[in-house]
Design an enzyme around this catalytic site. Structure first.
Site, short mmCIF file in Angstrom:
data_model
loop_
_atom_site.label_atom_id
_atom_site.label_comp_id
_atom_site.label_asym_id
_atom_site.label_seq_id
_atom_site.Cartn_x
_atom_site.Cartn_y
_atom_site.Cartn_z
N HIS A 190 0.82 -1.21 0.00
CA HIS A 190 0.00 0.00 0.00
C HIS A 190 0.85 1.26 0.00
O HIS A 190 0.50 2.25 -0.61
CB HIS A 190 -1.01 -0.04 1.13
CG HIS A 190 -2.28 -0.66 0.68
ND1 HIS A 190 -3.23 0.06 0.02
CD2 HIS A 190 -2.68 -1.94 0.68
CE1 HIS A 190 -4.18 -0.76 -0.35
NE2 HIS A 190 -3.89 -1.98 0.04
N ARG A 297 -9.81 2.90 -5.73
CA ARG A 297 -9.58 2.01 -4.59
C ARG A 297 -10.04 2.71 -3.32
O ARG A 297 -9.78 3.89 -3.14
CB ARG A 297 -8.09 1.70 -4.45
CG ARG A 297 -7.44 1.11 -5.65
CD ARG A 297 -5.97 0.84 -5.34
NE ARG A 297 -5.30 0.15 -6.41
CZ ARG A 297 -4.55 0.75 -7.32
NH1 ARG A 297 -4.39 2.06 -7.26
NH2 ARG A 297 -3.99 0.06 -8.29
N ARG A 333 -14.38 0.56 -6.33
CA ARG A 333 -14.20 -0.82 -5.90
C ARG A 333 -14.44 -0.91 -4.40
O ARG A 333 -13.91 -0.10 -3.63
CB ARG A 333 -12.79 -1.30 -6.23
CG ARG A 333 -12.58 -2.78 -5.89
CD ARG A 333 -11.22 -3.26 -6.30
NE ARG A 333 -10.17 -2.64 -5.50
CZ ARG A 333 -8.87 -2.78 -5.74
NH1 ARG A 333 -8.47 -3.49 -6.77
NH2 ARG A 333 -7.98 -2.20 -4.97
N GLU A 432 -9.56 -11.78 -11.15
CA GLU A 432 -8.18 -11.80 -10.69
C GLU A 432 -7.76 -13.14 -10.09
O GLU A 432 -6.72 -13.24 -9.46
CB GLU A 432 -7.92 -10.65 -9.70
CG GLU A 432 -8.96 -10.50 -8.62
CD GLU A 432 -8.80 -9.20 -7.82
OE1 GLU A 432 -7.75 -8.56 -7.90
OE2 GLU A 432 -9.76 -8.85 -7.10
N ASP A 456 -3.01 -9.40 -9.12
CA ASP A 456 -3.42 -10.59 -8.38
C ASP A 456 -3.51 -11.80 -9.30
O ASP A 456 -3.17 -12.91 -8.91
CB ASP A 456 -4.75 -10.36 -7.66
CG ASP A 456 -4.53 -9.75 -6.28
OD1 ASP A 456 -3.37 -9.77 -5.82
OD2 ASP A 456 -5.49 -9.26 -5.67
N ARG A 466 5.18 -11.76 -4.94
CA ARG A 466 6.26 -10.94 -5.50
C ARG A 466 6.98 -10.12 -4.45
O ARG A 466 7.98 -9.47 -4.72
CB ARG A 466 5.74 -10.03 -6.60
CG ARG A 466 4.67 -9.10 -6.12
CD ARG A 466 4.19 -8.30 -7.30
NE ARG A 466 2.97 -7.61 -6.92
CZ ARG A 466 2.55 -6.53 -7.52
NH1 ARG A 466 3.24 -6.00 -8.49
NH2 ARG A 466 1.45 -5.96 -7.13
N CYS A 503 -6.84 -3.33 -15.23
CA CYS A 503 -6.44 -2.25 -14.33
C CYS A 503 -5.18 -2.56 -13.53
O CYS A 503 -4.82 -1.83 -12.64
CB CYS A 503 -7.58 -1.90 -13.37
SG CYS A 503 -7.96 -3.23 -12.23
#
Lengths: 579, 94
Positions: A190, A297, A333, A432, A456, A466, A503
């Site tokens: 984040h 988001r 979302r 995803e 994702d 990752r 996205c």
């Protein structure tokens, strides 16, 4: 000169003065305080003790509620140790008489006790952990107070820290913070997303380096390459200054694209939308000429404050974005966080595998009051413009139906109270997981649009975290498995006549533009900073050529081959933009 | 009372896990109620009775004999109260 390689999370090159934030776990240097500052430093210490006590009490109350008095007693012992008169006396005297820096006093004094306990040949030895806990908390609180100075920065700096929390990052003053670099952190964290949102160049995951730098020294930070250079020599500074100049020229050129559409050479109009996290970013998207917000988001509403956001908190943020977009679509979302990141009252048992655990739509469907609050606010915002709702991480049709049921229920509620909303608000789902791709022909009948989240999708398809250095190289958008899933998703959506958009980070990188257009994608949602470049890319290619490129890429059987091919194709057609 | 009085008595650690954090906390709490200086004396070591941290450094195991020593105006009452904790084996007071 010391060149460090980290993970690039937010582009841009910057040269500036270092502001070093010490942090927990970092060696506390032996430092002294000015005699005149003793009283203020003692006050700082007292505040840290009080805050630590509050933390312990909060833990105690939580544990008591969950496990009972017996388990909570250990926290009473912690409190007693913290408030121990002897300890407090020693700390005070260390600062007042020896003029030790409170951090140093805490570290020295508590470690001495811990060492004594460790040397004991019985169960008391375990109490050493308690002492370390208390030390850590005290230091965090002491340093935390220093961190508040982050908000009070008044000259340009590059912030260097062990770690920055998303909310610390969000509160960085963009006028003065020219970049930041951290020892911890990974891509997609984040903190990384926020840095990109704020358009602050950033490098994370550098590993320990704070011991090698002091405040005020010059630092070069290259957010494109993930490089940080400490104590750069004149020549290097000059080289980077040239690079900065060149970047400005390119930016000025891209700026002329603002009012031009994202249209291919053969006349195909591409919907180019922005991914945002904060309402203020809507403006950044508009000023670069976007067709709407493809992904708003909402996690930040949950992360930046200590309490759960109210309906009004949600509504204030959503309506600001919707109104600034003047009728252009805004895809909101719903919460896409793991339970591990939430400050919920009932913290679930530690999850062994948060990525595969209680998160996103799963969490929303468990925490219905919270979910309903968010949906109410989204629906209310839908009365103000073209709002669409997007459910994350849907992996079964039951989840999609449940989410739609809750939405229908909230709509009924609003209607009953005569509150305005759009009853035909489009509903979409994120694609995803491989499961969502495989079952998309079923899902597609029950949604108005889909959004493919490549970050994702790649992680779940290739079974790679990752953030894990050991396997991060396996995380590759070029993997043929990923390409096939993308191709299949776009085919299913096209056949059903349902709009699809991508996205993830893939859509924001011009290396993939031709591939994605060739696979049939007509909507790209990208970070605001990438809008001009991606628009330029769309305007430089023809769909016919893109189809050929995609067809060839789909024939390849290794990520390496695909990557080399796409890179070559990008250079061939987009040389102007990429330079 | 001008001359501080020193009072002491012997106690035995009866708790199975020894003088661990919780009983040490109870001792320190009790000790802090009194004005007198209070120390717990082991074979080779003395600990400040009002400090949980110091008491823990005694690492007194089950069966250890300790001397509770108080000096001050309320020494007698203090020793009695702390001795009582050990006598009751730190079970809830009545």
């Amino acid at each position: 000169m010391l060149k460090l390689q980290g993970i690039a999370v937010s582009p841009g090159v910057t040269i500036g003065e270092a502001l070093v934030l010490d942090s927990e776990g970092f060696r506390i240097p032996r430092r002294f305080v000015e005699r005149s500052a003793v009283d203020t430093e003692l006050e700082r210490l007292a505040n840290a003790v009080a805050e630590t006590a509050r933390e312990i009490e909060r833990n105690r109350d939580a544990i008591r509620a969950e496990l009972g008095e017996q388990y909570a007693a250990i926290f009473d012992a912690h409190l007693a140790m913290l408030h121990d008169e002897r300890l407090q006396g020693e700390l005070t005297s260390a600062v007042r008489d020896k003029n030790w820096w409170p951090e140093y006093a805490v570290s020295r004094t508590l470690r001495r006790y811990a060492k004594v306990f460790q040397s004991l040949d019985n169960h008391i030895a375990q109490r050493a952990h308690d002492i370390y806990d208390i030390e850590k908390s005290l230091l965090r609180n002491l340093l935390g107070q220093r961190r508040e100075t982050l908000a009070a920065i008044s000259q340009p700096v590059i912030v260097l820290a062990h770690n920055l929390t998303p909310s610390e990052t969000a509160n960085l003053d963009r006028r003065f913070v020219k970049g930041f670099a951290t020892e911890l952190g990974g891509p997609g964290s984040h903190t990384a997303i926020v840095a990109e949102g704020l358009e602050i160049p950033a490098v994370v995951g550098l590993g320990p380096f704070l011991a090698d730098v002091s405040g005020g020294e010059p630092v070069i930070l290259d957010g494109q390459q993930g490089v940080v250079i400490l104590q750069p020599d004149e020549e290097t500074i000059a080289r980077y200054k040239l690079e900065l100049e060149a970047a400005r020229t390119v930016a000025a050129k891209l700026d002329t694209l603002r009012d031009l559409p994202a249209e291919t050479l053969d006349g195909e109009r591409i919907q180019l939308t922005g991914n945002i996290e904060f309402p203020s970013e809507a403006e950044q998207c508009l000023s670069r000429g976007c067709d709407g917000i493809g992904l708003y988001r909402t996690e930040f509403l949950y992360l930046t404050s200590r309490r759960e956001p109210t309906e009004e908190d949600h509504f204030a943020a959503y309506s600001a974005v919707v109104q600034s977009m003047h009728g252009k679509p805004v895809v909101i979302r719903t919460l896409d966080l793991g339970a591990d990141k939430m400050r919920t009252e009932t913290t679930p048992e530690e999850e062994r595998n948060p990525c595969l655990g209680l998160r996103s739509i799963r969490l929303s469907l468990r925490q219905l009051p919270m979910f309903r609050t968010q949906l109410r606010a989204i629906l209310r915002a839908s009365a103000l413009g073209d709002v669409r709702v997007l459910f994350p991480l849907v992996s079964t049709i039951v989840e999609l139906r449940q989410a739609r049921l809750v939405l229908a229920d909230v709509m009924e509620d609003l209607a009953e109270h005569g509150i305005a909303f759009n009853p035909k608000m489009p509903v979409g789902m994120m694609v995803e997981t491989p499961a969502a791709v495989m079952m998309l022909d079923a899902f597609i009948k029950e949604v108005d649009f889909v959004s493919i989240g490549t970050n994702d999708l790649i992680q779940y398809t290739l079974a790679v975290d990752r953030g894990n250095k050991e396997v991060a190289d396996l995380y590759n958008a070029c993997d043929p498995a990923v390409l096939r899933l993308l191709s299949r998703s776009l085919d299913v959506a096209r056949e059903a006549g349902v709009p699809a958009n991508v996205c993830g980070q893939m859509s924001g990188s011009v290396m993939y533009t031709q591939l994605l257009l060739g696979l049939g994608l007509r909507q790209l949602s990208v970070p605001p900073s990438a809008i001009p470049e991606v628009k330029q890319a769309c305007r430089s290619v023809s769909v016919a050529d893109c189809r050929e490129i995609a067809a060839r890429a789909l024939q390849m059987d290794s990520a390496r081959e695909v990557k080399a091919f796409l890179r070559d194709q990008m250079r061939r057609r987009l040389s102007e933009t990429v330079g | 009372m001008t001359t501080p009085e020193t009072v002491s008595r012997e106690v035995v650690v009866g708790i199975e896990q020894g003088l661990h954090a919780r009983p040490a906390d109870l001792v320190a709490r009790e000790a802090r109620k009194w004005q007198s200086r209070i120390e717990l004396v082991a074979e080779r070591q003395r600990a400040d009775g009002k400090s949980i941290l110091d008491l823990l450094t005694l690492a007194a195991e089950s069966g250890t004999r300790l001397v509770v020593e108080a000096t001050g105006p309320d020494a007698r009452e203090a020793v009695e109260a702390i001795g009582g904790l050990f006598d009751r084996n730190f079970t809830e007071q009545t």
